[in-house]
Write an enzyme that holds these catalytic residues in place. Sequence first.
Site, PDB file in Angstrom:
ATOM      1  N   ASN A 385      68.668   5.595   9.340  1.00  6.00           N
ATOM      2  CA  ASN A 385      67.371   4.469   9.104  1.00  6.00           C
ATOM      3  C   ASN A 385      66.884   4.150  10.448  1.00  6.00           C
ATOM      4  OD1 ASN A 385      65.717   2.485   8.127  1.00  6.00           O
ATOM      5  ND2 ASN A 385      67.335   1.580   6.820  1.00  6.00           N
ATOM      6  N   ASP A 386      67.543   3.138  10.992  1.00  5.42           N
ATOM      7  CA  ASP A 386      66.919   2.898  12.500  1.00  5.42           C
ATOM      8  C   ASP A 386      66.606   3.892  13.338  1.00  5.42           C
ATOM      9  OD1 ASP A 386      67.217   0.285  11.493  1.00  5.42           O
ATOM     10  OD2 ASP A 386      68.963  -0.247  12.389  1.00  5.42           O
ATOM     11  N   VAL A 387      67.533   4.797  13.366  1.00  7.01           N
ATOM     12  CA  VAL A 387      67.226   5.904  14.278  1.00  7.01           C
ATOM     13  C   VAL A 387      66.169   6.660  14.054  1.00  7.01           C
ATOM     14  CG1 VAL A 387      69.627   6.040  15.094  1.00  7.01           C
ATOM     15  CG2 VAL A 387      68.748   7.685  13.171  1.00  7.01           C
ATOM     16  N   VAL A 388      65.226   6.664  13.088  1.00  9.02           N
ATOM     17  CA  VAL A 388      63.973   7.189  12.707  1.00  9.02           C
ATOM     18  C   VAL A 388      62.830   6.329  12.556  1.00  9.02           C
ATOM     19  CG1 VAL A 388      65.018   9.398  11.984  1.00  9.02           C
ATOM     20  CG2 VAL A 388      64.591   7.532  10.282  1.00  9.02           C
TER      21      VAL A 388
END
Lengths: 467, 100
Positions: A385-388
């Site tokens: 989630n956060d990493v993209v």
Amino acid sequence: MSPRTLIGLIYLVAALLFIFGLKGLASPRTARRGMHLAEVGMVLAIAGTLLNHDVVRLEWILVGAVVGSLVGAGIAAWTPMTAMPQRTALSHAFGALAAALVGVAHYLEHRALLSTAELAALGFEVMFGSLTFTGSLVAFGKLQGLVPGRPVTFKGQNIFNVALFAAIVGLAVYVVVEPSLPTAFFVMVGLATLFGVMLVLPIGAADMPVVIALLNAYAGLAASATGFALGNDILIIAGALDGASGLILSIIMCKAMNRSITNVLFGAFGKAVVGGEKAAVERSYKSATPEDAAALLEHAARVIVVPGYGMAVSQAQHAVKKLVELLQRLGVDARFAIHPVAGRMPGHMNVLLAEAGVDYDQLFDMDHINDDFERTDVAIVIGANDVVNPAANRDPASPIYGMPILNADKAKSVMILKRSMSPGFAGIDNELFYAPNATMVFGDAAKTLEAIVQELKELAPVARAVA
Amino acid sequence: MDATIQVMELYVFVLAAVVGYHIIHRVPPLLHTPLMSATNAVSAISVVGAILVAGADASWIATLLGTVAVAAAMTNVVGGFLITERMLKMFGRRDKGAAP
């Protein structure tokens, strides 16, 4: 040759074996040989220690060694790869406990004979050992789901923690100056164990990679301090190697989450995230079935898979391997992009995919693959989630603004495998999900992937022929 | 104990940390999880300190603490090395077919 000289030489050889052993980890090809060297080093160091003339009886050593070996072998044999972060946290707790107990015993037996410098080292050892012990246990609890994974906070927390730490340091100084008063020493130990809990409680599960790396460094420092207190060089060296490793990993994790090292050293992280208010606005997104997904993949020439913690939760590494293998047989260029903080500890995704049998030359670091997303037909995001989240690049108001991300949004199409539309752990809404080139495929990642593989086999006759 | 010995120990610590920094820096992210379990096993060298406590002619309380410390450290020695091997075996899978 006196036994003392002999032991010193044995320790020297052990230290060299440790160093060359860790050097082997520079490549998967040399890593196992390196570990064998380190194992020989450990056996030598233990055997050398038994020669010490202070060791007058073996029975209790044997009891501890047998119990510890059985527990260690059990943990090593039965820990599933998905639980590696928990196991790592637990092992930091064991290491720190050993250092702390050695320090306490040493204090009880020899406090009258110790020099100021040795007492200082001893205080440091017991302090770091105790707080790392309880801190690691809390981290273990969070990762295992025994303790709430969300940040536990209360009013005045920072002031409380700073005061607590000041009290511990004050007591440690007092113990060095006035070593004959055990009460002060044991109050310090008690406060340090409390501090370890307070340090990790406010940290969210998504920040665990940093915490685990940091506790790794602390455990190493505690071991080194033991060496200073006992005047034992092999302990100093091995502890320093461990400390350096933990520190480097902490720095890498920090950079990958756009946090400063000071922020980490004082442990005051994991609280910046209060988001979720923005998510109230209803926005439209596309969702698709596994059939649609298969149809999209059938026409793709280049595919990049982005795994995240969700892949571990759903145990989807085996299913994703099947999909990638099938795509490759169909002539698709399919690879993996690994973000440094994907998962719950450094290298978590790599280990899971290796377990499923994915060749490591298909796993690419962020820096090596990020420019390729533009030329990619489909990016498959599995439980990440956060990493993209492109907000990290575009939206200065976002809590994760400035964090380096995988540019999955640059691919022609992005397929996101997710349980539901709910925001990720950090509670930050992800713009990517609403992007025009994005499609959501809801459901359990492993089941979705299996379904896509089935559909793809039916769509592509070539695949059926080979399969 | 005199100060020179303490300074020599500081030398040992600083030089080992520098060596460690350079070696660990070259470990690829691919192997960061095995790296953690490996350094964990290596730092379980605390077992040396624990042995010195558990094996000494000391009070029962110190012996008890030493014994628990030996057990905790040995858990990491055995567990750490075994689990590192288990992981590295998975990373080595590709070479298996090629190896003679």
